[in-house]
Write a protein that holds these residues in place. Structure first.
Motif, short mmCIF file in Angstrom:
data_model
loop_
_atom_site.label_atom_id
_atom_site.label_comp_id
_atom_site.label_asym_id
_atom_site.label_seq_id
_atom_site.Cartn_x
_atom_site.Cartn_y
_atom_site.Cartn_z
N ASN A 1 -19.69 26.94 41.82
CA ASN A 1 -18.35 26.74 42.36
C ASN A 1 -17.87 25.30 42.32
O ASN A 1 -16.93 24.93 43.03
CB ASN A 1 -18.26 27.33 43.77
N THR A 2 -18.54 24.47 41.49
CA THR A 2 -17.95 23.19 41.14
C THR A 2 -16.97 23.43 40.00
O THR A 2 -16.97 24.49 39.35
CB THR A 2 -19.00 22.15 40.71
N SER B 1 -14.20 20.72 43.06
CA SER B 1 -14.91 21.89 43.61
C SER B 1 -13.92 22.86 44.22
O SER B 1 -12.81 22.49 44.63
CB SER B 1 -15.96 21.47 44.64
N LEU B 2 -14.34 24.12 44.26
CA LEU B 2 -13.60 25.17 44.94
C LEU B 2 -13.94 25.07 46.42
O LEU B 2 -15.13 25.13 46.79
CB LEU B 2 -14.01 26.52 44.38
N VAL B 3 -12.93 24.93 47.28
CA VAL B 3 -13.19 24.68 48.70
C VAL B 3 -12.33 25.57 49.60
O VAL B 3 -11.29 26.08 49.18
CB VAL B 3 -12.94 23.20 49.07
N ARG B 4 -12.79 25.69 50.84
CA ARG B 4 -12.06 26.41 51.87
C ARG B 4 -12.16 25.64 53.17
O ARG B 4 -13.09 24.83 53.36
CB ARG B 4 -12.63 27.83 52.07
N PHE B 5 -11.19 25.86 54.05
CA PHE B 5 -11.30 25.35 55.41
C PHE B 5 -12.20 26.31 56.20
O PHE B 5 -12.35 27.48 55.82
CB PHE B 5 -9.93 25.28 56.07
N ALA C 1 -6.56 30.04 46.97
CA ALA C 1 -7.76 29.23 46.78
C ALA C 1 -7.38 27.76 46.61
O ALA C 1 -6.23 27.44 46.25
CB ALA C 1 -8.53 29.72 45.56
N MET C 2 -8.33 26.86 46.86
CA MET C 2 -8.04 25.43 46.80
C MET C 2 -9.09 24.69 45.97
O MET C 2 -10.26 25.10 45.92
CB MET C 2 -8.01 24.83 48.21
N MET C 3 -8.66 23.61 45.34
CA MET C 3 -9.53 22.76 44.54
C MET C 3 -9.44 21.33 45.08
O MET C 3 -8.35 20.82 45.31
CB MET C 3 -9.09 22.79 43.07
N LEU C 4 -10.59 20.69 45.28
CA LEU C 4 -10.63 19.34 45.85
C LEU C 4 -11.22 18.37 44.85
O LEU C 4 -12.27 18.63 44.23
CB LEU C 4 -11.49 19.34 47.12
N TYR D 1 -15.25 37.25 40.09
CA TYR D 1 -16.25 36.33 39.53
C TYR D 1 -17.39 36.00 40.50
O TYR D 1 -18.29 35.23 40.14
CB TYR D 1 -15.57 35.03 39.09
N GLY D 2 -17.34 36.54 41.71
CA GLY D 2 -18.38 36.23 42.69
C GLY D 2 -18.31 34.81 43.20
O GLY D 2 -19.30 34.29 43.73
N ALA D 3 -17.16 34.15 43.07
CA ALA D 3 -17.01 32.75 43.48
C ALA D 3 -16.98 32.63 45.00
O ALA D 3 -16.24 33.34 45.67
CB ALA D 3 -15.73 32.16 42.89
N VAL D 4 -17.80 31.73 45.53
CA VAL D 4 -17.86 31.48 46.97
C VAL D 4 -17.54 30.00 47.20
O VAL D 4 -18.35 29.13 46.88
CB VAL D 4 -19.25 31.81 47.55
N PRO D 5 -16.37 29.69 47.75
CA PRO D 5 -15.99 28.28 47.91
C PRO D 5 -16.90 27.55 48.89
O PRO D 5 -17.48 28.15 49.80
CB PRO D 5 -14.56 28.36 48.45
N LEU D 6 -17.01 26.25 48.69
CA LEU D 6 -17.70 25.41 49.66
C LEU D 6 -16.83 25.28 50.91
O LEU D 6 -15.60 25.09 50.80
CB LEU D 6 -17.96 24.02 49.07
#
Length: 281
Positions: A44-45, A54-58, A67-70, A140-145
């Motif tokens: 998830n980078t 990276s893919l991130v969440r609050f 979804a958010m990208m940092l 895609y099974g993506a799990v944000p940080l």
């Protein structure tokens, strides 16, 4: 700044023998197992054209949220952001490649908005993507940080996974810097890594991930490359009294828990929220 120019602590518990007035000694207590360190991978980078992200969440994000990208503010597609400037809610078409744990390409992601970006006080750029967390997870099974809501702690083991280089740096937090100055920019409460944590160009925007919790606790952004004093690519440390220290070869990151101090009831960045730490225009 570490963009590409082309340009846990396990505590050992000693077993104590309990003495009694009469009778045999009580058996020794078993030592408590040390916490298992979280393995930091490239999962998830995001690889950008000149930086990492990276893919991130609050902590409060839900699956139906966008979804958010940092990444770093100095990785903003419009170039370095002038000192004192804050960018909010402007359209964007920034793209990157979402990676799996081994660095393989998963899917191309696209932003449609810059939620917040600055290089003053902090060095961050938070993007809204044109899809939801739930869609990325189901497809895609993506799990944000998860962006931690707590200030990081000195001594914490960290992984710094770079989507650009498809490599993970394993380091620790040495301490915190009152003010980090680089050319015309200053950053507050910066994270200093241990000596030998040799992040390089292209690692800008990489998440700093705690090996204790697995949460994102900072964002990698710069390092003193040649011993220069407060110049581009040679940041210096400035203490509360104004004293300047140069640590040649040392690398740094910036705080991300600040985002969580500025969320409103709709889980959106609102700089008017009481206690918000993000730099305001």
């Amino acid at each position: 700044m570490r963009f590409r120019r082309a340009l846990a602590i396990g505590a050992t518990t000693l077993a104590a023998l309990a003495g009694v007035l009469s009778g045999p000694a009580a058996p020794a207590q078993a030592a408590a197992p040390a916490p298992t360190a979280v393995a930091v991978t490239l999962a998830n980078t995001i690889a950008l054209n000149n930086c990492s992200a990276s893919l991130v969440r609050f902590p409060s994000s839900v699956s139906t949220d966008s979804a958010m990208m940092l990444t770093n503010g100095h990785c903003y597609e419009g170039g370095f952001i002038a000192a004192g400037r804050v960018i909010q809610n402007v359209s964007s078409t920034r793209t990157g490649t979402l990676l799996n744990s081994s660095g393989g390409s998963v899917v191309r992601v696209r932003a449609n908005r810059v939620i917040y970006a600055t290089m003053t006080g902090n060095d961050v750029a938070l993007y809204r993507l044109n899809t939801t967390f739930g869609a990325l997870s189901s497809s895609y099974g993506a799990v944000p940080l998860t962006i931690s809501a707590a200030h990081p702690t000195a001594g914490t083991g960290i992984g710094i996974p770079s989507g650009y280089w498809k490599r993970v740096w394993n380091c620790s937090i040495d301490g915190f810097v009152n003010t980090l100055r680089e050319d015309t920019w200053t950053w507050k409460d910066s994270i200093r890594y241990n000596a030998g944590c040799d992040t390089i160009g292209g690692t800008s925007g990489s998440p700093i991930v705690s090996t204790v919790t697995g949460e994102l606790i900072g964002i990698n952004n710069t390092g003193n490359e040649s011993g220069g004093r407060c110049t581009l690519n040679n940041p210096c440390e400035v203490d509360a009294a104004g004293n300047v220290t140069v640590l040649s070869g040392r690398s740094y990151g910036q705080q991300t828990y600040w985002f969580t101090t500025c969320l409103n009831s709709s889980r959106a960045i609102d700089l008017t929220v009481s206690g918000c730490l993000l730099t305001k225009p």
